[in-house]
Design a protein around this motif. Structure first.
Motif, short mmCIF file in Angstrom:
data_model
loop_
_atom_site.label_atom_id
_atom_site.label_comp_id
_atom_site.label_asym_id
_atom_site.label_seq_id
_atom_site.Cartn_x
_atom_site.Cartn_y
_atom_site.Cartn_z
N ILE A 11 -89.16 -44.52 28.42
CA ILE A 11 -88.62 -43.20 28.13
C ILE A 11 -88.96 -42.26 29.28
N ASP A 12 -87.99 -41.47 29.70
CA ASP A 12 -88.25 -40.58 30.84
C ASP A 12 -87.95 -39.12 30.54
N ASP A 13 -87.73 -38.77 29.29
CA ASP A 13 -87.44 -37.39 28.91
C ASP A 13 -88.73 -36.72 28.43
N PHE A 14 -89.37 -35.97 29.32
CA PHE A 14 -90.62 -35.34 28.94
C PHE A 14 -90.40 -33.98 28.27
N GLU A 15 -89.16 -33.47 28.29
CA GLU A 15 -88.86 -32.19 27.64
C GLU A 15 -89.06 -32.24 26.13
N MET A 16 -88.88 -33.40 25.55
CA MET A 16 -89.07 -33.50 24.10
C MET A 16 -90.53 -33.26 23.70
N PHE A 17 -91.45 -33.49 24.62
CA PHE A 17 -92.85 -33.23 24.32
C PHE A 17 -93.16 -31.73 24.39
N ASN A 18 -92.36 -31.00 25.14
CA ASN A 18 -92.47 -29.53 25.10
C ASN A 18 -92.08 -29.02 23.72
N SER A 19 -91.06 -29.63 23.11
CA SER A 19 -90.68 -29.22 21.75
C SER A 19 -91.76 -29.60 20.75
N LEU A 20 -92.43 -30.73 20.96
CA LEU A 20 -93.54 -31.11 20.09
C LEU A 20 -94.68 -30.09 20.23
N ALA A 21 -94.96 -29.69 21.46
CA ALA A 21 -96.01 -28.69 21.69
C ALA A 21 -95.64 -27.37 21.02
N ASN A 22 -94.38 -26.98 21.08
CA ASN A 22 -93.94 -25.76 20.41
C ASN A 22 -94.08 -25.87 18.90
N THR A 23 -93.77 -27.03 18.35
CA THR A 23 -93.91 -27.25 16.91
C THR A 23 -95.37 -27.15 16.49
N LEU A 24 -96.27 -27.67 17.31
CA LEU A 24 -97.70 -27.63 17.00
C LEU A 24 -98.36 -26.33 17.45
N LYS A 25 -97.56 -25.41 18.01
CA LYS A 25 -98.04 -24.11 18.49
C LYS A 25 -99.09 -24.25 19.60
N VAL A 26 -98.85 -25.21 20.48
CA VAL A 26 -99.71 -25.42 21.66
C VAL A 26 -99.05 -24.70 22.83
N LYS A 27 -99.80 -23.89 23.52
CA LYS A 27 -99.27 -23.16 24.67
C LYS A 27 -98.94 -24.14 25.80
N SER A 28 -97.96 -23.77 26.60
CA SER A 28 -97.49 -24.67 27.66
C SER A 28 -98.57 -24.99 28.69
N ASN A 29 -99.51 -24.07 28.89
CA ASN A 29 -100.57 -24.36 29.86
C ASN A 29 -101.65 -25.28 29.28
N LYS A 30 -101.60 -25.56 27.99
CA LYS A 30 -102.54 -26.49 27.35
C LYS A 30 -101.89 -27.85 27.07
N LEU A 31 -100.70 -28.06 27.62
CA LEU A 31 -99.98 -29.32 27.47
C LEU A 31 -100.04 -30.07 28.79
N LYS A 32 -100.47 -31.33 28.74
CA LYS A 32 -100.56 -32.16 29.94
C LYS A 32 -99.88 -33.49 29.64
#
Length: 172
Positions: free
Chosen positions: A43-64
């Motif tokens: 899988i090469d679509d990492f944008e879907m993990f940004n949506s997971l972070a948004n769902t979990l209310k994780v700020k983008s700077n805390k996502l790696k």
């Protein structure tokens, strides 16, 4: 070729040692940081993990997000944090300082989103200092704390189930 087999056996032994020594930290702390390990060959679509972070209310700077691929690094110029088998040495040694930094980060939740049984991916997951590890169904169930049985292509289902279980566990 023989050395490659010895190296793999050494890393498997180290993985088993890590999994036997692992202590699960049970806390009611909220999810503030999220780490993601994925297999770039699957899988090469990492944008879907940004949506997971948004769902979990994780700020983008805390996502790696890091990726692993069996291919050589020269073939992967489009991805910054991509690692391959050459970044691993004997007895689970990590040769890449950026990967070592990821593993030493104490994420609240680590998502292992890969389906293929690759030793290096399991080593990254097991060696991570994350408090809680979530993954999809794999051959070795000791690697993750919570296993959500979905297909790689069913990311929306994975996302809703992850949210549901983290809510039940008072982590959201």
């Amino acid at each position: 070729m023989i050395l490659k087999g010895f190296k793999e056996k050494s890393n498997k032994k180290y993985l088993n040692k890590l999994l036997l020594e692992r202590q699960l930290e049970v806390t009611d702390s909220d999810v503030e940081s999220l780490g993601v390990i994925l297999n770039l060959d699957e899988i090469d679509d990492f944008e879907m993990f940004n949506s997971l972070a948004n769902t979990l209310k994780v700020k983008s700077n805390k996502l790696k997000i890091i990726a692993f691929s069996q291919s050589k690094k020269e073939d992967l110029k489009t991805w910054d944090n991509c690692y391959n088998p050459k970044d691993f040495g004997w007895r689970g040694a990590i040769k890449n300082p950026e990967l070592e930094g990821f593993l030493n980060t104490k994420f609240d939740v680590l998502v292992s989103y890969y389906d293929t049984d690759i030793l290096e991916l399991k080593l990254i997951t097991a060696k991570s200092k994350a408090k809680f590890k979530i993954g999809i169904l794999q051959s070795d169930e000791r690697v993750n704390d919570l296993i959500i049985k979905t297909n790689l292509k069913e990311f929306d289902l994975f996302k809703t189930e992850t949210f549901k279980y983290l809510k039940i566990l008072n982590k959201i």
